[in-house]
Design an enzyme around this catalytic site. Structure first.
Site, PDB file in Angstrom:
ATOM      1  N   HIS A   1     -16.300  43.668   4.331  1.00 10.62           N
ATOM      2  CA  HIS A   1     -16.837  42.923   3.193  1.00 10.62           C
ATOM      3  C   HIS A   1     -18.321  43.253   3.061  1.00 10.62           C
ATOM      4  O   HIS A   1     -19.037  43.365   4.066  1.00 10.62           O
ATOM      5  CB  HIS A   1     -16.623  41.421   3.416  1.00 10.62           C
ATOM      6  CG  HIS A   1     -17.022  40.578   2.242  1.00 10.62           C
ATOM      7  ND1 HIS A   1     -18.340  40.313   1.938  1.00 10.62           N
ATOM      8  CD2 HIS A   1     -16.290  39.956   1.291  1.00 10.62           C
ATOM      9  CE1 HIS A   1     -18.390  39.556   0.856  1.00 10.62           C
ATOM     10  NE2 HIS A   1     -17.151  39.338   0.445  1.00 10.62           N
TER      11      HIS A   1
ATOM     12  N   SER B   1     -18.256  32.855  -8.043  1.00 12.60           N
ATOM     13  CA  SER B   1     -18.792  33.902  -8.922  1.00 12.60           C
ATOM     14  C   SER B   1     -18.255  33.766 -10.349  1.00 12.60           C
ATOM     15  O   SER B   1     -18.245  34.730 -11.109  1.00 12.60           O
ATOM     16  CB  SER B   1     -18.457  35.276  -8.335  1.00 12.60           C
ATOM     17  OG  SER B   1     -17.132  35.311  -7.868  1.00 12.60           O
TER      18      SER B   1
ATOM     19  N   CYS C   1     -28.662  36.640  -2.064  1.00 11.92           N
ATOM     20  CA  CYS C   1     -28.726  35.173  -2.019  1.00 11.92           C
ATOM     21  C   CYS C   1     -29.586  34.759  -0.813  1.00 11.92           C
ATOM     22  O   CYS C   1     -29.387  35.276   0.292  1.00 11.92           O
ATOM     23  CB  CYS C   1     -27.325  34.592  -1.879  1.00 11.92           C
ATOM     24  SG  CYS C   1     -27.379  32.816  -1.611  1.00 11.92           S
TER      25      CYS C   1
ATOM     26  N   SER D   1     -12.579  38.609  -5.696  1.00 10.63           N
ATOM     27  CA  SER D   1     -13.501  37.624  -5.114  1.00 10.63           C
ATOM     28  C   SER D   1     -12.839  36.893  -3.952  1.00 10.63           C
ATOM     29  O   SER D   1     -11.865  36.152  -4.140  1.00 10.63           O
ATOM     30  CB  SER D   1     -13.929  36.635  -6.204  1.00 10.63           C
ATOM     31  OG  SER D   1     -14.306  35.409  -5.628  1.00 10.63           O
TER      32      SER D   1
ATOM     33  N   GLU E   1     -20.989  41.626   2.265  1.00  7.64           N
ATOM     34  CA  GLU E   1     -21.956  40.741   2.925  1.00  7.64           C
ATOM     35  C   GLU E   1     -21.981  41.002   4.438  1.00  7.64           C
ATOM     36  O   GLU E   1     -23.048  41.103   5.053  1.00  7.64           O
ATOM     37  CB  GLU E   1     -21.588  39.273   2.669  1.00  7.64           C
ATOM     38  CG  GLU E   1     -22.541  38.313   3.361  1.00  7.64           C
ATOM     39  CD  GLU E   1     -22.064  36.862   3.380  1.00  7.64           C
ATOM     40  OE1 GLU E   1     -21.361  36.441   2.450  1.00  7.64           O
ATOM     41  OE2 GLU E   1     -22.401  36.158   4.343  1.00  7.64           O
TER      42      GLU E   1
ATOM     43  N   ASN F   1     -13.881  34.386  -2.090  1.00  4.13           N
ATOM     44  CA  ASN F   1     -13.924  32.916  -2.093  1.00  4.13           C
ATOM     45  C   ASN F   1     -12.968  32.331  -3.137  1.00  4.13           C
ATOM     46  O   ASN F   1     -12.434  31.244  -2.953  1.00  4.13           O
ATOM     47  CB  ASN F   1     -15.370  32.411  -2.234  1.00  4.13           C
ATOM     48  CG  ASN F   1     -15.875  32.456  -3.641  1.00  4.13           C
ATOM     49  OD1 ASN F   1     -15.598  31.574  -4.436  1.00  4.13           O
ATOM     50  ND2 ASN F   1     -16.615  33.499  -3.991  1.00  4.13           N
TER      51      ASN F   1
ATOM     52  N   HIS G   1     -18.553  39.508  -7.606  1.00  4.03           N
ATOM     53  CA  HIS G   1     -17.132  39.877  -7.669  1.00  4.03           C
ATOM     54  C   HIS G   1     -16.466  39.210  -8.857  1.00  4.03           C
ATOM     55  O   HIS G   1     -15.694  38.268  -8.702  1.00  4.03           O
ATOM     56  CB  HIS G   1     -16.438  39.517  -6.347  1.00  4.03           C
ATOM     57  CG  HIS G   1     -16.723  40.492  -5.261  1.00  4.03           C
ATOM     58  ND1 HIS G   1     -16.642  40.197  -3.931  1.00  4.03           N
ATOM     59  CD2 HIS G   1     -17.082  41.808  -5.321  1.00  4.03           C
ATOM     60  CE1 HIS G   1     -16.950  41.273  -3.214  1.00  4.03           C
ATOM     61  NE2 HIS G   1     -17.223  42.255  -4.036  1.00  4.03           N
TER      62      HIS G   1
HETATM   63 FE1  F3S Z   1     -25.178  32.167  -1.825  1.00  2.64          FE
HETATM   64 FE2  F3S Z   1     -23.479  30.409  -1.054  1.00  2.64          FE
HETATM   65 FE3  F3S Z   1     -23.301  31.424  -3.400  1.00  2.64          FE
HETATM   66  S1  F3S Z   1     -24.248  32.060   0.145  1.00  2.64           S
HETATM   67  S2  F3S Z   1     -24.071  33.479  -3.214  1.00  2.64           S
HETATM   68  S3  F3S Z   1     -24.969  30.131  -2.685  1.00  2.64           S
HETATM   69  S4  F3S Z   1     -21.581  30.931  -2.087  1.00  2.64           S
END
Ligand code: F3S
Length: 276
Positions: A122, A259, A94, A216, A124, A218, A40
């Site tokens: 979302h 990100s 991930c 994004s 994920e 987060n 993102h």
């Molecule tokens: Fe994975 Fe955590 Fe980044 S789940 S994509 S390491 S925020």
């Protein structure tokens, strides 16, 4: 002006890994597409396109060649479908997200009804939902969203970027209402560490700059955390900084979402120092 970068900020392990995998596709069957934005961050997505990694909304749009599954992951049906249609599939999910998917699938196999603590819609969460299949009972962010009737055996997983407090609230409600609760706290520590470091820095700053994609989740959560302590500006790049946001002797804190590549943080701190 004093500029300080949060102790933990910017691209996490999963994002760096996804970028490396996507950019390592030069010798893979062409063209190369990511299914949805790889991460993102619109600036990173644009730079990937310049390097031959394009974004496609779905397999039809990708056509042929290689498809990269993004860091948020996807459902098993899509991966199977891509392989069946002859695509070369690079899975950049991930590993922490893969773990949530596996827990959801396993809980379902063991006869638990699965509750996902996360944001419905979302990418994920929808991927996790697909791995859990028909065992998924609900996706909730707060206990009030739980169904009125609950089965006796409930399994819980949580979106990697959710807050611990939210997870604990839902878990406590389920433990009160169900006979057996099997829970996996699958929150990623990268997110927690960035939130904690941002809160500490914001408490010691006059103004905060948060760098990351507006899409994004987060990054937006980091903005909320910082706003609790001081005026906070969300930018995607150094070009958006406005000199009037900063008084001459401001203590400026900088943080960035998971990100956001290090190069973007460096560009913003250099631009801030140039304003000083
Ligand atoms: Fe994975 Fe955590 Fe980044 S789940 S994509 S390491 S925020």
């Amino acid at each position: 002006m004093i500029v300080t970068v949060a102790e933990k900020a910017g691209a996490c392990y999963g994002v760096n890994r996804a970028l490396e995998l996507a950019l390592g596709c030069q010798d893979a069957p062409q063209p190369v597409h990511t299914l949805g934005p790889l991460i993102h961050n619109p600036l990173v997505v644009a730079s990937l396109a310049e390097q031959g990694v394009f974004e496609a909304a779905n397999l039809d749009e990708a056509g042929s060649g290689t498809v990269v599954i993004r860091s948020h992951g996807t459902g098993p049906q899509l991966i199977e479908e891509a392989e069946r249609r002859g695509f070369n599939v690079i899975d950049a999910t991930c590993p922490f997200v893969s773990k949530v998917q596996q827990h959801a699938a396993e809980l379902g196999r063991q006869g638990y009804a699965v509750v996902i603590v996360g944001e419905a819609g979302h990418a994920e969460v929808e991927g996790i939902r697909a791995w859990g299949g028909s065992a998924v009972l609900a996706v909730v962010e707060e206990p009030e969203e739980l169904p009125a009737a609950l089965p006796p055996k409930v399994g819980v997983v949580v979106q990697t970027t959710q807050s611990e407090e939210r997870y604990q609230r839902v878990l406590a409600a389920l433990e009160q209402r169900c006979e057996e609760v099997r829970a996996f706290k699958t929150i990623c520590s990268a997110t927690q560490m960035r939130q904690r470091a941002a809160a500490e820095l914001a408490a010691a700053s006059d103004v905060m700059v948060v760098i990351g994609g507006r899409n994004s989740g987060n990054t937006r959560r980091l903005v909320e955390v910082c706003q609790a302590s001081c005026p906070t500006y969300h930018v995607e790049s150094a070009a958006e900084l406005q000199p009037e946001w900063f008084a001459p002797h401001s203590r400026v804190g900088v943080t960035a979402g998971a990100s956001t590549p290090q190069a973007h943080i460096d560009a913003v701190t250099s631009a801030l120092e140039a304003l000083a």
